[in-house]
Each structure stands twice: as C-alpha cells, then as structure tokens.
Write a protein that holds these residues in place. Structure first.
Motif, PDB file in Angstrom:
ATOM      1  N   LEU A  18       0.804  -1.223   0.000  1.00  0.00           N
ATOM      2  CA  LEU A  18       0.000   0.000   0.000  1.00  0.00           C
ATOM      3  C   LEU A  18       0.835   1.270   0.000  1.00  0.00           C
ATOM      4  O   LEU A  18       0.668   2.134  -0.847  1.00  0.00           O
ATOM      5  N   TRP A  19       1.724   1.402   0.974  1.00  0.00           N
ATOM      6  CA  TRP A  19       2.405   2.683   1.145  1.00  0.00           C
ATOM      7  C   TRP A  19       3.563   2.810   0.171  1.00  0.00           C
ATOM      8  O   TRP A  19       4.226   1.833  -0.158  1.00  0.00           O
ATOM      9  N   ASP A  20       3.825   4.028  -0.245  1.00  0.00           N
ATOM     10  CA  ASP A  20       4.867   4.283  -1.236  1.00  0.00           C
ATOM     11  C   ASP A  20       6.200   3.670  -0.827  1.00  0.00           C
ATOM     12  O   ASP A  20       6.879   3.041  -1.632  1.00  0.00           O
ATOM     13  N   HIS A  67       7.871   0.840  -3.218  1.00  0.00           N
ATOM     14  CA  HIS A  67       9.105   1.057  -3.972  1.00  0.00           C
ATOM     15  C   HIS A  67      10.178   0.053  -3.570  1.00  0.00           C
ATOM     16  O   HIS A  67      10.920  -0.448  -4.416  1.00  0.00           O
ATOM     17  N   SER A 124      -5.334   0.828  -6.504  1.00  0.00           N
ATOM     18  CA  SER A 124      -5.164   2.164  -7.077  1.00  0.00           C
ATOM     19  C   SER A 124      -3.783   2.709  -6.753  1.00  0.00           C
ATOM     20  O   SER A 124      -3.087   3.248  -7.623  1.00  0.00           O
ATOM     21  N   ALA A 125      -3.384   2.569  -5.502  1.00  0.00           N
ATOM     22  CA  ALA A 125      -2.087   3.108  -5.095  1.00  0.00           C
ATOM     23  C   ALA A 125      -0.950   2.365  -5.788  1.00  0.00           C
ATOM     24  O   ALA A 125       0.006   2.977  -6.270  1.00  0.00           O
ATOM     25  N   ARG A 164      -0.949   0.778  -8.601  1.00  0.00           N
ATOM     26  CA  ARG A 164      -0.838   1.100 -10.034  1.00  0.00           C
ATOM     27  C   ARG A 164      -0.222   2.474 -10.237  1.00  0.00           C
ATOM     28  O   ARG A 164       0.579   2.669 -11.155  1.00  0.00           O
ATOM     29  N   LEU A 165      -0.612   3.433  -9.409  1.00  0.00           N
ATOM     30  CA  LEU A 165      -0.031   4.766  -9.559  1.00  0.00           C
ATOM     31  C   LEU A 165       1.461   4.740  -9.242  1.00  0.00           C
ATOM     32  O   LEU A 165       2.222   5.572  -9.710  1.00  0.00           O
ATOM     33  N   ASN A 166       1.874   3.760  -8.464  1.00  0.00           N
ATOM     34  CA  ASN A 166       3.304   3.620  -8.204  1.00  0.00           C
ATOM     35  C   ASN A 166       4.015   2.894  -9.334  1.00  0.00           C
ATOM     36  O   ASN A 166       5.200   2.578  -9.225  1.00  0.00           O
ATOM     37  N   GLY A 167       3.274   2.606 -10.392  1.00  0.00           N
ATOM     38  CA  GLY A 167       3.895   1.996 -11.562  1.00  0.00           C
ATOM     39  C   GLY A 167       4.079   0.499 -11.433  1.00  0.00           C
ATOM     40  O   GLY A 167       4.897  -0.100 -12.124  1.00  0.00           O
TER      41      GLY A 167
END
Lengths: 415, 999, 94
Positions: free
Chosen positions: A84-86, A90, A135-136, A138-141
């Motif tokens: 979940l979290w960036d 990453h 959603s999160a 996918r936005l993180n690629g």
C-alpha cells in the motif's frame, strides 16, 4: 565453473565428478571490513551486493548453523510487491525487479515463477481496501488488477466462489508478476555468487558477543573465535533482539513462531498463489507438486521453531472453506520459523546509535520476497554509511517520532 | 485371473471364509478380510505397483506398513478418490479400486521411463544449473517439470465425507501396540490409571502379528490375544486401533489420527465419520513405536521384488502370502535369519542368505543349514538384475573394510531379494517432543537420549530389540507412568520371553558397486548414493543442505527407510563420523494426515458460525441482502421487487430524510460498566471528560491506542452515579471489552469497576426521520418525548409497544432518532410492533449501506473506514473531543509526538466530484499531479463515496494531505485508469447546524 | 497447545487464553515529562529474550483475569505463574 546445460551434458560423461564446491568453507580471517551476522537470504544478498555494487569484498557472513537454515528455508516462497504505502511499494518493487533477473545474475536457477498472486476480498470492507491498494499500487507503476468473482473463478477454477459459503469471494486483486521461487536456491545462489567475489561464508559460527570500543564496534566474538570488523550488519531474523542486545540495543521486535505446511505431492492442480485475509489462507503448489500452505503466527514469543496443532487445524478449516476438493489431501510436513514481529509490520534497515553497527530486521511474515532488494539497499547502507532513498524511511527513529509505515493491511494474512 | 496364486491354504490372520474383490489398474483380483492392498496384490503375484518420481523406474512393494516408500496408489474414484495412499496401509474392502500413480500410459510401459535413459543428465540438483536461458523462459520449462513431478491426482470434487475431532485426557498414553506398548498399557491399566493405547494398524500387536517367539511359555500370538482381551475389559483403558499418533507437541499434547471408515466399502460408510483426530493431553507418554528396518544400498536395489526382510516375513506369517518363488536374503544383522526360515516354511525356496558379517551367529546359521539354506558369510548382494521384476542377484564377498569386493561373482536366480540393513528405532515422536538423540554404535542407529517432556521410550523404539527386554521395559515404564499419576506402587512383573543372542550388525552403508548400476538411498525420490556423493562434493554437506539439495527424505515417507543410510553415506563422503554429521529434526506428522480430519467439524456452516440478531428471521423473510461485518450478518439493503442496490439505498435514504426509517442496530457492542471508579475508567480510555455527565444523558467518545491513533468510538450513557452503558462499533466490541479489562486489571487494579459485555442481551431498533417522534408517541406512553424533556443525547427508561425498553436519543443518520433497546427475546416483537404501527408513515427498513450514506452526508466517520490505524482525532477534525485539560488519557502522550503534529498530515475532507453523477471509487487515490508519470505522488484517498438521494448528487469523504487548508481546491482522483476531478470541501453535506437531529 | 495454570482456575488449554506480551512494563508519566524516545521505548521496544520471558496472559474464555507467566521461550516450559501486581519470582528475574 559456470552452470549450464552444456555443463550437465559434459558432466553426464564423467559422473559429474568435476563440479566444484558451490562455495568454499574457509577458516575465518582475523578481521574483515564488514561482518554480516546471519547467513540467510538477506545476509548473503547483502554480502553479494557489497562485493558486486560497492567493491567491498573483504566480507564475512557468519552463520550459526547452515546457510539458509532460518526463515529462508522455512517460508512459503511467495514473491510480490503489491504494498500500500509508497515506501514499501518502492522497496518491494525494487526487489521484484531484481527477482526477474536473479537466476541469470547469480548463474543459479532460483526458479522464480511469475504465476501471479491473487488476494481475495470477502466483504465490503475488503473490497474498499482492495480498491485503495490496487489504485495506489498502479499509480506507483506496479502491476495490479482487480478481478470480479467471475474472473477469479476463470483465473483459478478450483476456488469455491459459491455465494452461499460463509465468506463468499467478492473479488480479488491480482499481481501477475508475483509468484513463487525456490527458497533454498536463493540462499545457495547468493552464497555461490558472493563466494566467487571473495566473500567468506563461515558456517557453524555463532556470534556470542559484539565487541565495542566506546560507541564503535570492533568485531564479533564467535564460537570460532574473535573476528574483527570495521562494520557489522545484523541480518538475523528471529534472533534480531538477541544480537541487538549484544550491542546494547533494544528493538521494537518480538519473535514469534510462524507455521507452514505442505501436503503430499500431486499433479498440477493450482497454477497461482491464492491469499485470503478474511478466511486466512495462503496457498500455492510447488513445482514438486506439494500444496504449500502458510498458517498463522502463534501468539506467544518463542525461539523454538516449532508450532502448535491448533493453528494447523484452523488453517485446514480455512483451506477447505475455499477449496473443498482439498479435504482428502494429506498433510505431509509442518514446521515453523521464527519471525521478527514489528509494531507497524514494516522492516527496519538502518544505522543504529552504535557506530558501525547496522541492523536489518522486522520483516515479520513477509521477508522472503524482499531478499534481493533488502540485500541491495542494506549493502548500500553499510557501504555508504547512509541509507539508500529506498530504505530511508525504514529507520529505528520512526518508533519515537511516530512516522510509522503501517502495513498491517498487507500482513493481515501472513505471507 | 482370480486365483490367489501366491496365497497359502492355511495360516495367517486373514478370514478365508470371505472373499473380497478389488481392482488394480483396472484388473480384477481377490483377497480376504485382514488383507491390505499390498498383501492382496502379493497374494496374486503382483509386485510391480508404480513408477519412480524422477526416472520412472519400475517399482514394487518394499515394506509392509508405514515405512513403505514405493507402493503409492490412487485409491477410490470420483469424489472419494485419494492420492498417494500406501498400499501397505490400505485395508482391503470389497470393491476397492486402486491404480498406480505417476505413470502414463501404464505401469508396465511408461513413457516417462525415457528419463531413466537420460539419467546422466539429471544428477541431484540439476535444475539449479540449467533452465535459465533465455531469461523468463522458466515458466515454460516449469510447465513440463510440474507435469512430470507430483505423484497422484488431487480430487476434483468436494469431499462428501465428514470428519470428527475430539479431546481426551489420560494419565498414560501409549503410542504403539507392539509387545513393549502392550506391556506398558497392561501395567498402567492394572494399576488403575486412565490409559489410551493407540496403534496405527487395524489390529493391535505390532511385531507380534508377524513374528514368532514365545511369551510366558506360550506362542506370542496367544499371549497377544489374552493381552488385548484383558485391556478390553479395563474400564479406564481405551484401545484405539487404526489410530496413528502423528504429532507430539508442547506440554504433552499429542495428536492421533484415527481411521473410522476407510476400511469399509463406500456403501457402508454412510452416516459415519470417515476419520477422527484425537487431541490428547497426557500425564505421561510411553513411546513404543518400534523400529524400522533399513534397506541396503546396492546397485539395482530398487527393482520390484527387492523388499525389506521383515516385510517378506510379515507377508508370509501374517497374510500367508509367498512373496515369490525363489528368494535371496541379504542381511547385516541377525533378524533376517528368522525371515529366511519363515519364508522357507511358507513355501518360498530360499536360495541363499548372504550375511555381510564374516562372523555369523552360529546357532542361527545351523538352523538355516538344517533347513537347507546356504549361508554365505561376509558376502553381499552387489547387484540385482531384472526389469519389472528382479531376476537374479549377484553375490560377492566383501573385503575387510567393506569398501572392496573379493572373489568371483555368483549370479543367483531369484524373484525376491529380502533385505535387512539393520534397524532404525522409530524416534520420530521422541524427536518431535523435543528430545535429543544419540548415535548408538552398537545398533548403528539413533536412539533417544535426553527427554524434554514427560515421556519414555521403550522397546525397539529405544533400540531394545530383544523381546524379553522390550516387554520388561514396557511393563516398567507403564507402571512408573501410572505411579506418577497416583496409581499403583510403580512396579510390575513383566512377562517372560525367550531371549536371543544378538551379534552387532555390520554397517556397510554403501555396498560396493560391481558395475555401473544405480544404488538408491531414497527410493521414492530417486536419490542415489552417487547423488549424495555429488552433493557432498559441491558443499551441501550439512544434513539439511543434503536433504534439500538432493530431496532425500523429502517424500511422502519422509525418509523412514532412507534417512540414516543417507546420513551415513554423507558422513563417509565427507570423512566425518555419523554423530558429527548430525541428524535432521523430525517434524509432524509421523505419517500424512488428511486435511479434512484436521479441520474436523469446522467446515461449512460451522467454519465460523454466523452471529444473527433477534430480528434476523424478519430480515430474511423480507428478502434482505446481508453484509458480513465481523461475524455478524447485518442487513445491507432491502430490495423491493427488482430494485438494484443503488435504487434500494436511494429509496431507504429518502424515507429516513422525509418520513421514517427503521434499522436493526442490535450488533453494536454494548458494555455495562459499574462501580465507584467507573467514570475514572471512561476518563482514562476516552479522549474527552466524563465526570460531569449527568445521569440520564449520553456522550460520544473516541478511544485511542497509546500511540494516539483512533481505535474505536461510540456513545456511552450514564445510567446512575456509578453505572454506565457503553456502545462500541460492531466489529470492535470484543476488542474494546478486552481493552478496558486490560487497563483495569493491569494498570489500575485498585479501581473498583466491573464490566459486563451485554451486546447480545439487548436487541436494538433505531427509528429515524421526521416522523420518528410521532411513532414513539403512539407506542410509548410513559416517556415525555418532546425535545426539552427528552433532548438529543439523553436516554430514558419506559415501555415501547408494551415492552420494557431503554430508549436513547442518539442519531447516526442526522435525523431525529430513537434507539430502542429491549431484551433480546423481545426484539422481534418490538420490530414487528414498530413496523405495524409505522405503516402509516411508510416506515422503511434501511440497511448498513443507507446508514453509511446518511452518516456520510453528516460527516460522521466510521472507525475502520475513515480510519486505518494511522489516523488521529485531529486528522478527523475532531480535536474538539480531545480533552486539553485532562491530565491523562490513553493516547495523550502519543498525540504529542512530532509526527502527529505535522501540518501536512492527511486530514478528513469532503469531495464533490465535478461530474455530480459520478460516484468515485472508494479507495481511489488523490494524485498530487495528474500529469506525472508513475510513480505518481499520492496525497490521500477516498474513504467513503456515495450517491446522495438527498443532495441529488454524488459526494465523498477522503483523507487528504493538509486537507483542511485546501477546501475549495480541485484535486485529481484516480482509480483503474480513470482520473476524475473533485472539489475539496468541508466534510459535512447536510444539516450543518444539526437542527434536524436535535429537533 | 500449551497448558497454562491459571492462578484462579487451574490448568487449562492455551486456546482459552490470550497472550498479552511482556509484563512489568511501567507506563511512564506524567506525559509532559516523558521524552519521545522514552515514550517510543514504552510503546514499542521489548526485551524479547531467548530464555525466561515474563509475560502477561488473559484467561479470556475462563475467569477473565489477567495474570503473569514466566515461560522459557525456547523450551516453552512454564516456570511460574503469579498474579498481576505480584513481583516475579526472584530466581527468574533476568
């Protein structure tokens, strides 16, 4: 000697007499630039990347038993990066990218099988969380997709998707790049590759103390004698608190047994990884044909690497709820690892108040997937004496500042 | 062919009066009650039963029980099929259908056998060295590898059978019903202790079932019959046949898997549980688990017809089966001499007994020579020739150190080679219990050394192979265990038996190779002696590395016959002593246990029983769709006719806003709090102050964890000066109760406060809407209902529809509302009365979905939806509820930490989508920059999102970085490839002044 | 399945209990005087010893009482059971 099909063909001609030892069994040197405590996947990967990425080759990995004998050899081999979290996303994505080339990098087949990891949702709350997560991610690629109940059934036909079961399947997230790997091979592959770069792997070498001068470490006392070290990295999941105590540190860690089990081997029947938090199941099928099933964490502190029957019983009930056809399969072997449970279900990979002492711990139930990434960033942290941006948030200080990285959602089911 | 070609006309423990028909690989055969599938196949002359895991070599029956590595079959068909059943443990029943696993098209001609020809390419761990190119092609290689691997087939249908689980306590648990176990059970039983004796076989008796010998001057089998009869007559003794003690866990807790119906034809199983798992807490445990014979590692030792000597003996004596026509026996110890004699007596011509020892036991050798059996001292079988059945054995003399061969080769034709490589005590349960093992040179095996739990090993399980000594050990242990539990004086007389001289075995772990054959160590996983040597060369010399690298001991038999051989060959390869190499940890289960049996009754409706409210049957009748909230089934929405969720919810919301809605609120957690310090407790666990709350009034409270994060919320009412009624979230009820108890007992033990969970004592109907008061007035004669006498956030006792009730004026919908609490038994009556009386207002039941919409319009948060364990009261805009003057409450210090004070924390806001018809995805992320490429910086997410029938537009709640300062901004919201824009607003959309709910 | 002797009810199966983690952790205060580090230590840091662990258990499916247990985290042996508020047995104090 490089591993290849050609090598095997040549070997067939001479009874495979020429394969050398995968790694040396050296005597400890008096001192090293870096001593890594713990010969699990993370520790060996750290040593490998220290040598490969940072040119630090005067490195020893000290292991109290045999390499890969802790959680590396006791987990359910799931690899994914759908966090979940960036900060987590990453980190785990870096790891997943390393997995994708790991067999070639190490010249050792780690059997990373990108068969997909599916997380099921069983109630409206699950669905909301799943949307948030996907959603999160996918936005993180990072690849992640939503599956409807029908799509779940199509992707994994043996799941019981009947709306009448206690907790019906309402949908799922799927990370197709996720999957499984051969856990032992990861330790062996990193060991062999690190060894070839000059790293000493010292098995049956238990650390009994950490020597300091003032606030700076000078080496480790071991069952094979004192070994000097300018820097020490502790990568001793399960025993992190014990090692930290030797350096005079207290950690936000509790050690708990995490159980897993396998069935007898059968022909292919499950082609993906299925995880469910609400029903509490995670299951895949090994290449050998065993169903590999993760069970729960026992509730008490333990260093015993053994679990209890009631956890297995609950696990079986949950499995049968989702896969009624597995009821007649049989439990072949159950075991436990000792995991570091961290309050925010995120790891610590950081410098410590003790100079030259670095700690990598707190992976809880999910450390296997992080193996190459953890080694990569931890090697950077040790070599440069500062974290890489990928592990900058995974500090010890967060437990006093409050800047936690709360991944309990990700770990609601152990993985 | 139906004649049992290899069955003797007399002898054995089978019932020849009845004939059972069965099929194997589609062919029909016959056997008798008392047979296993293996004994029945052998009675019909069938040895070839399967193909091996890797090389697909033909394989036969090796053992006669749990140790069997080879004879794995697919048992039964359709929903009743079961993979990988050991034929040696499957009891024969009429109509049994079995088939070989891991071969195609058939066991005689198997296409996978091509692997055997390419065997040179597949040394141990070959797959780690190849299949890496091109990168990412592993999935393709894997496809083939997976299909080649695996053994039997998983069932494809749900299991129609059921299973049981049960708990038991006993003074003495005896695992294993052989001579030592029987002696222990008898001694403990006679002393009066509660005893459980469990044995994995259909018949109690262990080695006595197959062996000879005399006990107390009578044939051992006669003694066995008396012993079982005596045990059956003891009230405190429970004898469990067909029951495997599979796991030994902490604090003398053991698991037993009992097979209740597997031995019956499917038609006779109806109504019975198939298996049952016993969970036993034992005062003392006596481990009488026997020993497992080891094979010898010589070339071709996997050919069908090569079997354990004890197995050959058991087939002869217990099942009256001749395992072949002409046998060679090869041994490194005394025990196989009796086997040779028994085989001979059963009608198998025994060509030769080869003893690896140069010095043979004189008396036994004499008996053999009297029976016309040649004894070849100092000799071994070095190769077994044959294909789908062994055809001859090559015999050579061994050099003095066991690594060389001498003299000429003799090729002895035979169709059976009975092998004994010594005995490994079955120390599995002992090892599971945490006990430490010791290598015993005299028997060349691991024996129990230091115990960690209250157990003792007896008989062959501790390396005592002599019958007399085993009986004595058992009797002593049984008496001592009973005595420890307070029964008897701790002594017992052991039955007498004939003792035997024992010459130590000669361990030759790898019989030297005369040629180029494969010598198997782990016969199921196709691990050869050469594989172990290779692993050692490559550095996989830790035992666990060896196992994992070569897969030795990792099969369904978990290495029962192979582990010690593998260890010894490794020790030899690395030049270390066996004890220095160590042993692996034995893990549960001893033999595989059915998943369904472990789950027991906890399946289907009993997997996690649903909690239902008193009004549930009404909801079901009304066609309600339910939502799972924790274990509760809560009405989600009440569709009328063909209404969709959206339509039904819009209608339900309109009803509440314009007339009257009714909701079943029974699931909310309720805790009765009493005592002089009750208000202090509330002050501690809630952020706001409670001392000043008047009796008759309620207050909303927020609970935090010590780190300052929101944990639960609810309304608490003061019932009396020292008496409160707390409500919690539905999912949080148990958590909060435990939380309060924990604070009371561990931090404030001197406070006098008493908590009782009353969640299910009360049924709660909430009526809400402009007509709520009118309806109340009709049904509630004894409460003054106007807003002054009964204001918002007050409660009153009275009757509603004639039912004693406690009524709260609280509102989660934003409308004037009454929550009517009545005893659960009256819940349905109340509901029906409200529905009937409310008909004139078109009273409309509404579910959780409408409730969510209504509260979101008011900006009321739901813990667990707007919060996720990382949200503070300040983040929710609820600083007003945090008592600034309170010296302490749980979470106060946590809130003061640096990170909790950051101005850019995520804060609760409202969102109005630019497209008023678009309902945002709950969970959608708010992007910092809609144009950024991944990884896109994110600033928050949508926590709740609905269509509002009241507002005639969509709206949402969200957590947004620094959100309170950003009202009016337009932000991009993203989910599933779609970016929408929404305006940031205050998180309240309806009746901001709260006039409606107060009115 | 551990067997735990509840000081109020006697020996019962582990599944009747809940383990509450390390015992004898004093809550620091008053809040204003406690540093972030001290508070973080109280909230999160644990001794987590390999060996004797003093821990709290709740007999939730029984008498509902919390109590202390001294247990070895390797052998899982329960070495002592004592009531909340009582000091640990002297010989077991690390």
């Amino acid at each position: 000697m490089k591993y290849s099909l050609l090598g095997l063909i040549k070997g067939a001609g001479n009874h495979h007499k020429d394969w050398p030892a995968a790694w040396r069994q050296p005597e400890p040197k008096p001192a090293y630039d870096v001593v890594i405590i713990g010969g699990g996947g993370h520790g060996l990967a750290t040593a490998y990347f220290l040598a490969k990425e940072h040119g630090v080759t005067n490195v020893a990995v000290v292991e109290k038993g045999w390499i890969g004998g802790g959680n590396t050899g006791r987990n359910t081999t799931i690899v994914r990066s759908n966090y979940l979290w960036d900060e987590s996303a990453h980190l785990y994505e870096k790891s997943l990218k390393l997995w994708e080339g790991l067999s070639q990098e190490l010249n050792f087949n780690t059997m990373f099988s990108q068969r997909g990891v599916m997380n099921l949702a069983h109630n409206l709350h699950d669905l909301r969380e799943l949307n948030r997560r996907v959603s999160a991610i996918r936005l993180n690629g990072i690849d992640s997709e939503f599956l409807t109940t029908e799509q779940v059934k199509a992707f994994c036909p043996i799941i019981n998707t009947a709306p009448t079961i206690r907790y019906p399947v309402l949908g799922a997230s799927l990370q197709r790049r996720g999957g499984t790997a051969r856990h032992d091979a990861v330790a062996w592959g990193f060991a062999r590759a690190a060894d070839r770069l000059g790293v000493d792997i010292l098995q049956n070498c238990e650390v009994t103390g950490i020597r300091r001068e003032g606030i700076r470490v000078t080496g480790v006392e071991t069952t094979r004698g004192f070994i000097g070290a300018r820097k020490i990295g502790s990568v001793a999941a399960g025993h992190s608190s014990v090692i930290a105590a030797m350096a005079g540190l207290r950690l936000p860690i509790e050690s708990h047994p995490l159980q897993a089990l396998v069935s007898e081997p059968v022909k292919p029947v499950l082609d993906t990884v299925v995880m469910s938090g609400a029903v509490h199941v995670y299951v895949s099928q090994s290449d050998k044909g065993e169903l590999v099933i993760g069970a729960g964490i026992d509730a008490y502190n333990s260093y015993a690497q053994r679990g209890t029957l009631q956890v297995i019983e609950e696990q079986m009930a949950a499995l049968i709820e989702l896969f009624p056809m597995f009821s007649r399969m049989r439990l072949m072997r159950q075991w436990a690892g000792i995991v570091d449970v961290c309050p925010d279900a995120s790891p610590i990979m950081a410098r410590t108040p003790v100079e030259g002492f670095y700690i990598n711990c707190g992976w809880g139930t999910g450390g296997f997937k992080a193996t190459p990434g953890s080694g990569w960033v931890f090697a950077h942290t040790i070599a440069q004496d500062r974290p890489h941006e990928l592990n900058a948030a995974f500090t010890l200080e967060r437990f006093s500042s409050g800047a936690l990285i709360d991944e309990h959602g990700a770990a609601a089911v152990a993985h | 062919m139906t004649a049992q070609s290899h069955r003797n006309p007399t002898g054995g423990r089978i019932d020849r009066a009845r004939t059972l028909g069965f099929t194997f690989n589609g062919r029909y055969y016959e056997g008798h009650p008392g047979d296993t599938l293996a004994s029945a196949l052998l009675a019909n002359g069938v040895h070839l039963v399967g193909r091996s895991f890797k090389y697909h070599r033909p394989r036969g029956i090796v053992g006669s029980g749990a140790e069997e590595p080879n004879a794995l079959v697919q048992l039964g068909q359709g929903a009743l099929t079961e993979p990988n059943v050991r034929a040696t443990q499957a009891e024969l029943h009429d109509g049994l259908a079995a088939a070989s696993v891991n071969c195609w098209p058939g066991v005689r001609w198997d296409i996978g056998a091509i692997n055997g020809l390419l065997g040179g390419l597949f040394p141990a761990g070959f797959y780690y060295k190849t299949f890496m190119w091109p990168a990412r092609a592993w999935r393709a290689y894997e496809w083939f590898i997976r299909r080649a691997a695996g053994l039997g087939l998983a069932p494809r249908e749900p299991d129609p059978e059921r299973y049981d689980g049960t708990h038991a306590h006993c003074d003495v648990l005896v695992a294993g019903g052989g001579p030592a176990g029987l002696a222990a059970a008898l001694a403990a039983g006679r002393a009066g202790g509660r005893v459980i004796l469990a044995d994995e076989q259909a018949e109690i008796g262990g080695s006595l079932l197959a062996g000879g010998g005399t006990i107390d001057g009578r044939p051992a089998r006669a003694w066995l019959d008396d012993a079982t009869a005596e045990l059956a007559g003891m009230a405190e003794v429970r004898v469990l046949p067909r029951a495997t003690v599979f796991g030994y866990y902490d604090h003398n807790y053991l698991g037993i898997a009992e097979r209740l119906a597997d031995h019956l034809p499917p038609a006779e199983r109806a109504g019975r549980a198939r298996q049952r798992v016993w969970k036993v807490r034992a005062g003392r445990v006596v481990l009488a688990t026997g020993a497992i014979e080891r094979p010898l590692v010589f070339d071709g030792n996997d050919r069908p017809g090569v079997m354990l000597a004890t197995a050959a003996q058991a087939y002869a004596n217990r099942w009256a089966v001749r395992v072949g026509d002409r046998a060679v026996v090869v041994t490194n110890n005394d025990s196989a001499y009796q086997t040779a004699l028994d085989l001979s007596e059963s009608g198998v011509a025994v060509a030769l007994l080869a003893d690896l020892r140069a010095e043979v036991p004189a008396a036994l050798a004499q008996r053999l020579s009297r029976a016309g059996i040649e004894v070849a001292a100092g000799s071994a079988v070095v190769d077994a020739a044959g294909g789908t059945r062994v055809t001859s054995a090559e015999i050579r003399r061994l050099g003095a150190d066991g690594t060389t061969l001498e003299g000429p080769a003799r090729h002895v034709p035979c169709d059976v080679i009975a092998v004994s490589g010594g005995w490994s005590p079955a120390v599995h349960l002992f090892s599971q219990s945490g006990g430490r093992l010791r290598w015993d040179e005299a028997i060349a095996g691991f024996v129990p050394d230091i115990s960690r739990q209250a157990e003792v090993s007896v008989g062959a399980a501790r390396g005592t192979f002599d019958l007399a000594a085993a009986l004595a050990e058992g009797a002593r242990a049984g008496a001592a265990a009973a005595h420890a539990a307070g029964f008897g004086d701790g002594t017992a007389t052991a039955p007498a038996a004939n003792a035997r001289e024992v010459i130590a075995p000669r361990p030759v772990w790898r019989v030297p190779s005369a040629g180029r054959g494969k010598a198997f160590v782990d016969i199921q996983n196709d691990v050869t002696a050469a594989d172990i040597a290779l692993a050692a060369r490559e550095g996989y010399s830790a035992v666990e590395h060896l196992k994992r690298y070569t897969t030795t001991g990792m099969g369904t038999d978990q290495g029962k016959t192979s582990n010690v051989n593998a260890l010894a060959i490794l020790a030899h390869a690395t030049g270390t002593a066996i004890p220095a190499v160590g042993t692996t940890t034995f893990r549960p289960p001893y033999t595989p246990v059915t998943f369904g049996a472990l789950a027991g009754r906890t399946v289907g409706p009993l997997f996690d029983p649903a909690r239902l409210t008193a009004m549930h049957p009404w909801h079901v009748q009304a066609g309600t769709r339910f939502e799972d909230v924790g274990q509760w089934k809560r009405p989600w929405y009440y569709p009328r006719g063909s209404e969709t969720l959206h339509q039904a919810v819009a209608r339900e919301c309109r009803a509440v806003r314009t007339s009257l809605g009714i909701m079943d609120a029974s699931t909310l957690g309720k805790i009765d709090i009493q005592g002089p310090d009750a208000a202090k407790l509330l002050d501690l666990v809630y952020t706001n102050a409670w001392g000043g709350l008047e009796v008759g009034r309620c207050r909303y409270g927020l609970m935090l964890k010590e780190d300052g994060m929101v944990f639960d919320d609810g309304v608490t009412a003061r019932l009396g000066p020292q008496h409160f009624h707390m409500t919690t979230t539905t999912g949080g009820a148990a958590r909060v109760m435990a939380w309060l108890e924990e604070w009371l007992q561990t931090e404030r033990p001197h406070w006098r406060v008493y908590l009782t969970s009353v969640t299910t004592q009360w049924a709660v109907a909430a009526i809400a809407g402009p007509n709520a008061r009118r309806l109340m007035a009709e049904l509630c004669p004894n409460i003054a209902l106007d807003a002054i006498d009964f204001p918002f956030m007050a409660w009153r006792d009275g009757t509603v529809a004639g039912i004693a009730a406690r009524v709260f004026r609280v509102s989660f919908s934003g409308e004037s509302a009454f929550e009517i609490n009545v005893p659960s038994s009256q819940g349905m009556a109340l509901w029906q009365a409200l529905m009937t009386a409310g008909a004139k207002y078109d009273i409309t039941p509404y579910g959780t979905e409408a409730m969510h919409v209504l509260r979101a319009e008011k900006g009321f948060v739901i813990v667990g939806q707007e919060t996720d364990g990382t949200v503070t009261p300040g983040d929710l805009g609820m600083d007003w509820i945090v008592g600034k003057k309170k010296p302490d409450f749980v979470g106060r210090r946590g809130l003061a930490r640096a990170d909790c004070k950051r101005p850019d924390r995520k804060q609760l806001v409202g969102l109005l989508p630019q497209d008023p018809k678009e309902v945002l995805v709950e969970g959608a992320q708010i992007m910092a920059d809609a144009a950024a490429p991944p990884p896109v910086p994110m600033e928050g997410h949508v926590t709740s999102s609905y269509w509002s029938a009241t507002l005639s537009r969509s709206f949402a709640l969200a957590l947004l970085k620094g959100g309170r300062a950003r009202h009016g901004q337009t932000v991009p919201v993203h989910a599933y490839g779609k970016t929408s824009w929404a305006q940031v607003t205050e998180p309240i959309f309806y009746d901001k002044e709260g006039e409606k709910l107060r009115g | 399945m551990l067997l735990i002797a509840c000081p109020f009810c006697g020996p019962r199966d582990e599944t009747e209990f809940r383990c509450g983690g390390e015992s004898h952790i004093a809550r620091p205060g008053p809040a204003e005087t406690v540093s972030d580090e001290r508070w973080g230590d109280y909230l999160f840091n644990r001794a987590n010893p390999k060996g004797v662990h003093l821990e709290r258990w709740l007999h939730g499916h029984g008498c509902g009482q919390w109590f202390n247990v001294a247990r070895d985290t390797v052998s899982h042996r329960v070495l002592a059971v004592y009531r909340m508020g009582d000091p640990p047995p002297k010989d077991l104090t690390p």
